[in-house]
Motif scaffolding. Sequence first.
Motif, PDB file in Angstrom:
ATOM      1  N   ASP A   1       2.292   1.853  -3.431  1.00 53.81           N
ATOM      2  CA  ASP A   1       1.213   2.273  -4.326  1.00 53.81           C
ATOM      3  C   ASP A   1       0.861   3.737  -4.098  1.00 53.81           C
ATOM      4  N   LYS A   2       0.711   4.144  -2.835  1.00 52.12           N
ATOM      5  CA  LYS A   2       0.365   5.531  -2.512  1.00 52.12           C
ATOM      6  C   LYS A   2       1.426   6.510  -2.992  1.00 52.12           C
TER       7      LYS A   2
ATOM      8  N   GLU B   1       7.089   2.892  -9.267  1.00 51.99           N
ATOM      9  CA  GLU B   1       6.900   1.996 -10.413  1.00 51.99           C
ATOM     10  C   GLU B   1       8.216   1.311 -10.750  1.00 51.99           C
TER      11      GLU B   1
ATOM     12  N   HIS C   1       0.807  -1.220   0.000  1.00 48.63           N
ATOM     13  CA  HIS C   1       0.000   0.000   0.000  1.00 48.63           C
ATOM     14  C   HIS C   1       0.838   1.267   0.000  1.00 48.63           C
TER      15      HIS C   1
END
Length: 146
Positions: free
Chosen positions: A26-27, A31, A23
């Motif tokens: 992702d936040k 990449e 998480h």
Amino acid sequence: MTTQDTTPSIAEFVASLPHGMGHLNDKMGIELVELSAERVVATMPVAGNTQPYGLLHGGASVVLAESLGSIGAGLHGHPDRAPVGVDINATHHRSATSGTVTGTATAIHLGRTSASYEIVITDERGKRVCTARITCALVPLERVGL
């Protein structure tokens, strides 16, 4: 221990993780670009990862560094061992206020029970923003609940 010949694709690697990239990654918009036990490269936007003065947060750089080093160590220890960070340090050389930064983790030690990486984070001009170093213990999967 894994060699480059058995390195999964980025999509295969992310799909194999119990929580994807996690998480926090992702936040932060991290990449993956390149993936092997010897070298891991990823990008992260500056926008959304700044401190109150509009500069890339130093903690964001450390998150990027720890993610890259842990991913490399995980690939090295696969399939029997999982990475657990035991030490990280970072030197912040210059600020970034916009664009994307790129982190490149290069293995400096790939052992049976530990792995260490140097992570260089650069801005879009190729200027060094941060240098970090991480050491991960490689522990049996059952010790981390996997």
